[in-house]
Design an enzyme around this catalytic site. Structure first.
Site, PDB file in Angstrom:
ATOM      1  N   THR A 111      -6.085   9.609   8.185  1.00  0.00           N
ATOM      2  CA  THR A 111      -5.284   8.981   9.246  1.00  0.00           C
ATOM      3  C   THR A 111      -5.009   9.948  10.400  1.00  0.00           C
ATOM      4  O   THR A 111      -5.033  11.175  10.210  1.00  0.00           O
ATOM      5  CB  THR A 111      -3.932   8.519   8.643  1.00  0.00           C
ATOM      6  OG1 THR A 111      -3.020   8.192   9.679  1.00  0.00           O
ATOM      7  CG2 THR A 111      -3.282   9.637   7.810  1.00  0.00           C
ATOM      8  N   ASP A 112      -4.710   9.391  11.566  1.00  0.00           N
ATOM      9  CA  ASP A 112      -4.327  10.239  12.709  1.00  0.00           C
ATOM     10  C   ASP A 112      -2.925  10.821  12.530  1.00  0.00           C
ATOM     11  O   ASP A 112      -2.520  11.719  13.258  1.00  0.00           O
ATOM     12  CB  ASP A 112      -4.415   9.451  14.027  1.00  0.00           C
ATOM     13  CG  ASP A 112      -3.516   8.218  14.084  1.00  0.00           C
ATOM     14  OD1 ASP A 112      -2.853   7.906  13.065  1.00  0.00           O
ATOM     15  OD2 ASP A 112      -3.484   7.564  15.140  1.00  0.00           O
TER      16      ASP A 112
ATOM     17  N   TYR B 246       4.270  10.712   3.792  1.00  0.00           N
ATOM     18  CA  TYR B 246       2.932  10.102   3.785  1.00  0.00           C
ATOM     19  C   TYR B 246       1.938  10.986   4.539  1.00  0.00           C
ATOM     20  O   TYR B 246       0.875  11.346   4.021  1.00  0.00           O
ATOM     21  CB  TYR B 246       2.989   8.699   4.421  1.00  0.00           C
ATOM     22  CG  TYR B 246       1.621   8.160   4.818  1.00  0.00           C
ATOM     23  CD1 TYR B 246       0.661   7.864   3.848  1.00  0.00           C
ATOM     24  CD2 TYR B 246       1.275   7.953   6.163  1.00  0.00           C
ATOM     25  CE1 TYR B 246      -0.603   7.384   4.206  1.00  0.00           C
ATOM     26  CE2 TYR B 246       0.025   7.471   6.524  1.00  0.00           C
ATOM     27  CZ  TYR B 246      -0.915   7.190   5.545  1.00  0.00           C
ATOM     28  OH  TYR B 246      -2.161   6.727   5.897  1.00  0.00           O
TER      29      TYR B 246
ATOM     30  N   LYS C 178      -1.376  13.079   3.125  1.00  0.00           N
ATOM     31  CA  LYS C 178      -2.748  12.872   3.615  1.00  0.00           C
ATOM     32  C   LYS C 178      -3.307  14.179   4.186  1.00  0.00           C
ATOM     33  O   LYS C 178      -4.480  14.508   3.984  1.00  0.00           O
ATOM     34  CB  LYS C 178      -2.778  11.762   4.682  1.00  0.00           C
ATOM     35  CG  LYS C 178      -2.499  10.364   4.173  1.00  0.00           C
ATOM     36  CD  LYS C 178      -3.505   9.831   3.167  1.00  0.00           C
ATOM     37  CE  LYS C 178      -4.870   9.541   3.763  1.00  0.00           C
ATOM     38  NZ  LYS C 178      -5.755   8.852   2.783  1.00  0.00           N
TER      39      LYS C 178
HETATM   40  P1  NAD Z   1      -3.300  -0.194   1.255  1.00  0.00           P
HETATM   41  O1  NAD Z   1      -1.955   0.323   0.857  1.00  0.00           O
HETATM   42  O2  NAD Z   1      -3.419  -1.565   1.813  1.00  0.00           O
HETATM   43  O3  NAD Z   1      -4.282  -0.127  -0.010  1.00  0.00           O
HETATM   44  C1  NAD Z   1      -4.325   0.957  -0.883  1.00  0.00           C
HETATM   45  C2  NAD Z   1      -5.135   0.562  -2.113  1.00  0.00           C
HETATM   46  O4  NAD Z   1      -5.209   1.706  -2.985  1.00  0.00           O
HETATM   47  C3  NAD Z   1      -4.508  -0.570  -2.932  1.00  0.00           C
HETATM   48  O5  NAD Z   1      -5.495  -1.498  -3.321  1.00  0.00           O
HETATM   49  C4  NAD Z   1      -3.927   0.135  -4.141  1.00  0.00           C
HETATM   50  O6  NAD Z   1      -3.895  -0.683  -5.317  1.00  0.00           O
HETATM   51  C5  NAD Z   1      -4.893   1.293  -4.307  1.00  0.00           C
HETATM   52  N1  NAD Z   1      -4.288   2.442  -5.009  1.00  0.00           N
HETATM   53  C6  NAD Z   1      -3.075   3.010  -4.766  1.00  0.00           C
HETATM   54  N2  NAD Z   1      -2.861   4.019  -5.636  1.00  0.00           N
HETATM   55  C7  NAD Z   1      -3.969   4.097  -6.421  1.00  0.00           C
HETATM   56  C8  NAD Z   1      -4.360   4.955  -7.488  1.00  0.00           C
HETATM   57  N3  NAD Z   1      -3.545   5.922  -7.931  1.00  0.00           N
HETATM   58  N4  NAD Z   1      -5.572   4.774  -8.057  1.00  0.00           N
HETATM   59  C9  NAD Z   1      -6.401   3.786  -7.614  1.00  0.00           C
HETATM   60  N5  NAD Z   1      -6.070   2.932  -6.634  1.00  0.00           N
HETATM   61  C10 NAD Z   1      -4.872   3.085  -6.028  1.00  0.00           C
HETATM   62  O7  NAD Z   1      -3.872   0.896   2.241  1.00  0.00           O
HETATM   63  P2  NAD Z   1      -4.832   0.721   3.511  1.00  0.00           P
HETATM   64  O8  NAD Z   1      -4.009   0.405   4.696  1.00  0.00           O
HETATM   65  O9  NAD Z   1      -5.959  -0.162   3.145  1.00  0.00           O
HETATM   66  O10 NAD Z   1      -5.346   2.230   3.689  1.00  0.00           O
HETATM   67  C11 NAD Z   1      -6.506   2.674   3.004  1.00  0.00           C
HETATM   68  C12 NAD Z   1      -6.769   4.125   3.369  1.00  0.00           C
HETATM   69  O11 NAD Z   1      -6.951   4.241   4.772  1.00  0.00           O
HETATM   70  C13 NAD Z   1      -5.631   5.070   3.000  1.00  0.00           C
HETATM   71  O12 NAD Z   1      -6.181   6.264   2.503  1.00  0.00           O
HETATM   72  C14 NAD Z   1      -4.909   5.309   4.317  1.00  0.00           C
HETATM   73  O13 NAD Z   1      -4.308   6.571   4.344  1.00  0.00           O
HETATM   74  C15 NAD Z   1      -6.067   5.229   5.292  1.00  0.00           C
HETATM   75  N6  NAD Z   1      -5.712   4.778   6.652  1.00  0.00           N
HETATM   76  C16 NAD Z   1      -4.986   3.628   6.847  1.00  0.00           C
HETATM   77  C17 NAD Z   1      -4.704   3.210   8.142  1.00  0.00           C
HETATM   78  C18 NAD Z   1      -3.936   1.934   8.403  1.00  0.00           C
HETATM   79  O14 NAD Z   1      -3.583   1.658   9.549  1.00  0.00           O
HETATM   80  N7  NAD Z   1      -3.678   1.092   7.405  1.00  0.00           N
HETATM   81  C19 NAD Z   1      -5.137   3.977   9.243  1.00  0.00           C
HETATM   82  C20 NAD Z   1      -5.871   5.148   9.010  1.00  0.00           C
HETATM   83  C21 NAD Z   1      -6.162   5.529   7.705  1.00  0.00           C
END
Ligand code: NAD
Ligand code: TYD
Length: 349
Positions: A131-132, A157, A161
């Site tokens: 993430t940013d 958080y 990360k």
């Molecule tokens: P989310 O919270 O919607 O989904 C996370 C998923 O990970 C869920 O399905 C959950 O069940 C699973 N999970 C959590 N803990 C776990 C574990 N211990 N073992 C296995 N599975 C597990 O998150 P998202 O928004 O889809 O984000 C996904 C990734 O992208 C993350 O790494 C986040 O940091 C990164 N990210 C998100 C955004 C955003 O805007 N949402 C932006 C940049 C980066």
């Protein structure tokens, strides 16, 4: 043929990425490992679960025995690591799960990949989705985050990360692991869990509930449609230079209050009610340590890998609002469950 281990593929971005990959690369095998926390939902993957090249595994990224067995049994060649605790507000009230999953989980995956792949690394890749927020907060007139901006995470958080990003970097420098890291700005689109700003505002509007805006609503985020993010990860996985980091973002900065107003006017048009939705806007207590501004400089992925976003924010928001209107059963079920308890804790009765 690639054999992909996608972690967190039942969450928001992971779901969209699994759909993207199965559609665009049907020859590859996809193993989706997800612990199905509150944020994971197998309903998102209906249809895909019938594909011969797809397997869902219910498990934890911290479970070393399970991960090693998966690498061994499936002959995994590529990892795309989404699994994480992802919500800043939850990291403020309960940081421990963030440390466990985001740091220890990433370590477990890296170490399992290192042991499974040995010296045979040519055809392997480990792509870490980040993430940013690791870069911290920008002043109004500061240049956008580039790949060389120093890390300055401000929430548990973001710090978890950032730690995982450092581990990934260390595995490249120390062991020569073929890693890639992407740091993306805020995503929006179908299947996003309704704790995040955009789906929360859409759903509260439809239920005529207050639309909670933190502080003065002037905090700025740089928004990208999740499909554009998935295409970016695909490009990096196929053509990114090993050991490199790629920022992904839409050059699309919006103050929170303007997004909430845009969603309100979109809904007034698509689902007119008795009064304008903007009357529901309610300013509430600010998030502790609330980062003021995020902005991504995505020049590297654009020039080096030829990626650029396809959605404008207006078309993306329209498509997203339409998706939530068409999928009321999906979000109603989520909002009836443990979400109610979370909402009460976060926003009061
Ligand atoms: P989310 O919270 O919607 O989904 C996370 C998923 O990970 C869920 O399905 C959950 O069940 C699973 N999970 C959590 N803990 C776990 C574990 N211990 N073992 C296995 N599975 C597990 O998150 P998202 O928004 O889809 O984000 C996904 C990734 O992208 C993350 O790494 C986040 O940091 C990164 N990210 C998100 C955004 C955003 O805007 N949402 C932006 C940049 C980066
Ligand atoms: P969010 O979707 O939680 O993403 P992040 O914190 O990772 O950027 O929040 C986006 C912005 O919206 C952020 O500045 C906090 C703000 N926000 C609100 O004003 N009200 C809300 O109810 C939520 C969830 C977020």
């Amino acid at each position: 043929m690639k054999k992909l281990l996608i972690t967190g593929g039942a969450g928001f971005i992971g779901t969209n990425f699994v759909h993207h990959w199965v559609q665009n690369h049907p020859e590859d095998r996809v193993i989706n490992l997800d612990a199905l926390t509150y944020a994971g939902n197998l309903e998102n993957l209906q249809g895909i679960d019938k594909s011969a090249n797809y397997r869902f595994v219910h498990g934890d990224v911290c479970d070393q025995d399970l991960i090693r067995k998966l690498f061994h049994d499936e002959g995994i060649t590529h990892v795309v690591h989404f699994a994480a605790e992802s919500h800043v507000d939850r990291s403020i009230t309960g940081p421990e799960a963030f440390i466990t999953t985001n740091i220890h989980g990433t370590f477990t995956l890296l170490e399992s990949a290192r042991r499974a792949w040995g010296d045979d690394l040519e055809a392997c890749r480990f792509l870490h989705v980040s993430t940013d927020e690791v870069y911290g907060s920008l002043m109004a007139d500061a240049p956008a985050f580039s790949e060389t901006t120093p890390f300055a995470p401000n929430s548990p958080y973001a710090a978890s990360k950032a730690s995982s990003d450092h581990l990934v970097r260390a595995y490249f420098h120390t062991y020569g692991m073929p890693v890639l890291t992407t740091n993306c700005s805020n995503n929006y689109g179908p299947y996003q869990f309704p704790e995040k700003l955009i789906p929360l505002v859409v759903m509260n509007s439809l239920e005529e509930k207050p639309l909670p805006v933190y502080g003065d609503g002037l905090n700025i985020r740089d928004w990208l449609h999740v499909d554009d993010h998935c295409r970016g990860i695909d490009r990096v996985l196929h053509a990114g230079r090993v050991g490199e980091t790629y920022n992904i973002g839409g050059c699309n900065e919006w103050a929170n209050i303007d997004i909430v107003r845009l969603i309100c006017s979109t809904l007034d048009e698509m689902r007119p009610g008795d009064r304008p939705k903007s009357e529901l806007i309610t300013f509430v207590r600010d998030r502790p340590g609330h980062d003021q501004r995020y902005a991504i400089d995505a020049n590297k992925i654009m020039t080096e890998l030829g990626w650029s976003p396809e959605y404008t924010f207006e078309t993306g928001i329209r498509q997203t609002v339409a998706w939530y209107l068409d999928n009321e059963a999906w979000w109603s079920r989520i909002r009836d469950g443990s979400y109610k308890e979370y909402y009460k804790q976060q926003y009061g009765a």
